[in-house]
Design a protein around this motif. Sequence first.
Motif, PDB file in Angstrom:
ATOM      1  N   ILE A  30       0.835  -1.202   0.000  1.00 10.52           N
ATOM      2  CA  ILE A  30       0.000   0.000   0.000  1.00 10.52           C
ATOM      3  C   ILE A  30       0.875   1.259   0.000  1.00 10.52           C
ATOM      4  O   ILE A  30       0.619   2.234  -0.721  1.00 10.52           O
ATOM      5  CB  ILE A  30      -0.949  -0.007   1.209  1.00 10.52           C
ATOM      6  CG1 ILE A  30      -1.886  -1.224   1.168  1.00 10.52           C
ATOM      7  CG2 ILE A  30      -1.750   1.281   1.268  1.00 10.52           C
ATOM      8  CD1 ILE A  30      -2.768  -1.267  -0.058  1.00 10.52           C
ATOM      9  N   VAL A  31       1.923   1.250   0.820  1.00  8.66           N
ATOM     10  CA  VAL A  31       2.821   2.424   0.913  1.00  8.66           C
ATOM     11  C   VAL A  31       3.527   2.671  -0.424  1.00  8.66           C
ATOM     12  O   VAL A  31       3.599   3.795  -0.916  1.00  8.66           O
ATOM     13  CB  VAL A  31       3.839   2.225   2.045  1.00  8.66           C
ATOM     14  CG1 VAL A  31       4.884   3.334   2.019  1.00  8.66           C
ATOM     15  CG2 VAL A  31       3.115   2.216   3.392  1.00  8.66           C
ATOM     16  N   LEU A  32       4.054   1.576  -1.037  1.00 12.19           N
ATOM     17  CA  LEU A  32       4.747   1.742  -2.310  1.00 12.19           C
ATOM     18  C   LEU A  32       3.804   2.129  -3.440  1.00 12.19           C
ATOM     19  O   LEU A  32       4.174   2.868  -4.356  1.00 12.19           O
ATOM     20  CB  LEU A  32       5.489   0.448  -2.662  1.00 12.19           C
ATOM     21  CG  LEU A  32       6.741   0.153  -1.815  1.00 12.19           C
ATOM     22  CD1 LEU A  32       7.324  -1.197  -2.165  1.00 12.19           C
ATOM     23  CD2 LEU A  32       7.783   1.249  -2.018  1.00 12.19           C
ATOM     24  N   LEU A  33       2.562   1.659  -3.389  1.00  9.96           N
ATOM     25  CA  LEU A  33       1.591   2.051  -4.402  1.00  9.96           C
ATOM     26  C   LEU A  33       1.286   3.549  -4.299  1.00  9.96           C
ATOM     27  O   LEU A  33       1.205   4.267  -5.314  1.00  9.96           O
ATOM     28  CB  LEU A  33       0.300   1.236  -4.214  1.00  9.96           C
ATOM     29  CG  LEU A  33      -0.734   1.358  -5.340  1.00  9.96           C
ATOM     30  CD1 LEU A  33      -0.155   0.849  -6.653  1.00  9.96           C
ATOM     31  CD2 LEU A  33      -2.005   0.582  -4.976  1.00  9.96           C
ATOM     32  N   ALA A  85       3.362   5.743  -3.021  1.00  8.59           N
ATOM     33  CA  ALA A  85       4.591   6.424  -3.427  1.00  8.59           C
ATOM     34  C   ALA A  85       4.705   6.503  -4.944  1.00  8.59           C
ATOM     35  O   ALA A  85       5.171   7.502  -5.494  1.00  8.59           O
ATOM     36  CB  ALA A  85       5.800   5.703  -2.828  1.00  8.59           C
ATOM     37  N   LEU A  86       4.274   5.443  -5.628  1.00  6.81           N
ATOM     38  CA  LEU A  86       4.324   5.439  -7.092  1.00  6.81           C
ATOM     39  C   LEU A  86       3.396   6.501  -7.676  1.00  6.81           C
ATOM     40  O   LEU A  86       3.745   7.199  -8.629  1.00  6.81           O
ATOM     41  CB  LEU A  86       3.957   4.045  -7.607  1.00  6.81           C
ATOM     42  CG  LEU A  86       4.099   3.828  -9.129  1.00  6.81           C
ATOM     43  CD1 LEU A  86       5.535   4.051  -9.577  1.00  6.81           C
ATOM     44  CD2 LEU A  86       3.640   2.432  -9.517  1.00  6.81           C
ATOM     45  N   GLU A  87       2.204   6.615  -7.075  1.00  9.73           N
ATOM     46  CA  GLU A  87       1.286   7.650  -7.541  1.00  9.73           C
ATOM     47  C   GLU A  87       1.849   9.044  -7.268  1.00  9.73           C
ATOM     48  O   GLU A  87       1.766   9.952  -8.119  1.00  9.73           O
ATOM     49  CB  GLU A  87      -0.068   7.481  -6.850  1.00  9.73           C
ATOM     50  CG  GLU A  87      -0.826   6.222  -7.235  1.00  9.73           C
ATOM     51  CD  GLU A  87      -1.288   6.256  -8.687  1.00  9.73           C
ATOM     52  OE1 GLU A  87      -1.447   7.373  -9.231  1.00  9.73           O
ATOM     53  OE2 GLU A  87      -1.495   5.182  -9.275  1.00  9.73           O
ATOM     54  N   ALA A  88       2.451   9.253  -6.107  1.00 11.68           N
ATOM     55  CA  ALA A  88       3.056  10.552  -5.783  1.00 11.68           C
ATOM     56  C   ALA A  88       4.222  10.861  -6.717  1.00 11.68           C
ATOM     57  O   ALA A  88       4.444  12.014  -7.116  1.00 11.68           O
ATOM     58  CB  ALA A  88       3.511  10.555  -4.322  1.00 11.68           C
ATOM     59  N   PHE A  89       4.940   9.809  -7.085  1.00 15.37           N
ATOM     60  CA  PHE A  89       6.067   9.983  -8.007  1.00 15.37           C
ATOM     61  C   PHE A  89       5.592  10.448  -9.385  1.00 15.37           C
ATOM     62  O   PHE A  89       6.195  11.321 -10.009  1.00 15.37           O
ATOM     63  CB  PHE A  89       6.833   8.661  -8.110  1.00 15.37           C
ATOM     64  CG  PHE A  89       7.967   8.695  -9.107  1.00 15.37           C
ATOM     65  CD1 PHE A  89       9.135   9.378  -8.830  1.00 15.37           C
ATOM     66  CD2 PHE A  89       7.841   8.052 -10.328  1.00 15.37           C
ATOM     67  CE1 PHE A  89      10.166   9.413  -9.750  1.00 15.37           C
ATOM     68  CE2 PHE A  89       8.873   8.082 -11.240  1.00 15.37           C
ATOM     69  CZ  PHE A  89      10.046   8.765 -10.951  1.00 15.37           C
TER      70      PHE A  89
END
Length: 273
Positions: free
Chosen positions: A223-226, A228-232
């Motif tokens: 969930i955290v990496l998903l 982060a990917l959207e924020a990226f």
Amino acid sequence: MLLSFVFGALLPLASLAADISLQSLRFSIISDDGTPIRSESISTETLPSPALSVRSSDTLRVTFTVTDKGSGKGVQPHQSFIRMYDPFTKEEGIHPIRVSPAGKGKFDLSMSKPPSWLPPTTDEPLDVSLIIGSFKYNPVHQKLFHLVLPRSQPPPTSPEEVHYHAQPEIQHTFRPDQKIPNIVISATFAIATLAPWFVLLTLWLNIPHQTPKLFSSEILPFIVLLGALEAFLVTYWVTLKLPQVLTYGVALSLATAATGKRALSAISRWRGA
């Protein structure tokens, strides 16, 4: 330059050397048929007046005798030159003169075939002088007369000459400043980008669900990496360049895929238990 060299070389011996004198100093202007146009003796004190004028078909002749001032005997100097100097353009031409052992010298200038050593000529007169140097005698620089020669032809123009003249100023064309998109268009695309999140949040709040394992060690990293990917991706849209996205995005995507696979395996294991 040559004149400075001659006098510089002879200067140390000047105090020990004797003097020489110029005798029978004379000029003649001869027409193309051999008829004398003007012929006069040259004084070492005053210059002939008016200035000498030589046409394109005439010949100028200068004769002189170099003698020992004390004994009166003829002297053959080591160096003798005639110099033609334009005081306006600062151009000069120097030509050697042969002097016999008896001290007799003669110079001829035929304007039907002008020599290459002549300086470029205008309507202004040239200063003509005689330069004599010897290791046994003091040097002599005798002014002879002012000489008007036919105007010389302009030098041939080289095709490369244009590259050595002043060129037009280079006018640089810069890219115009970037325009900010219309605020309505920007807002429309911003809403379109955030709309899936609004839909997801609405469904999340209205559909009954249970997420007892959401903060477990298997699910939370995904969930955290998903997120982060959207924020990226949002950051790329605002500030990042494409090469940066390819560098950082690949690493973040691989980590998200790995944690997602782990989360799916954990969910399958929980459902089968």
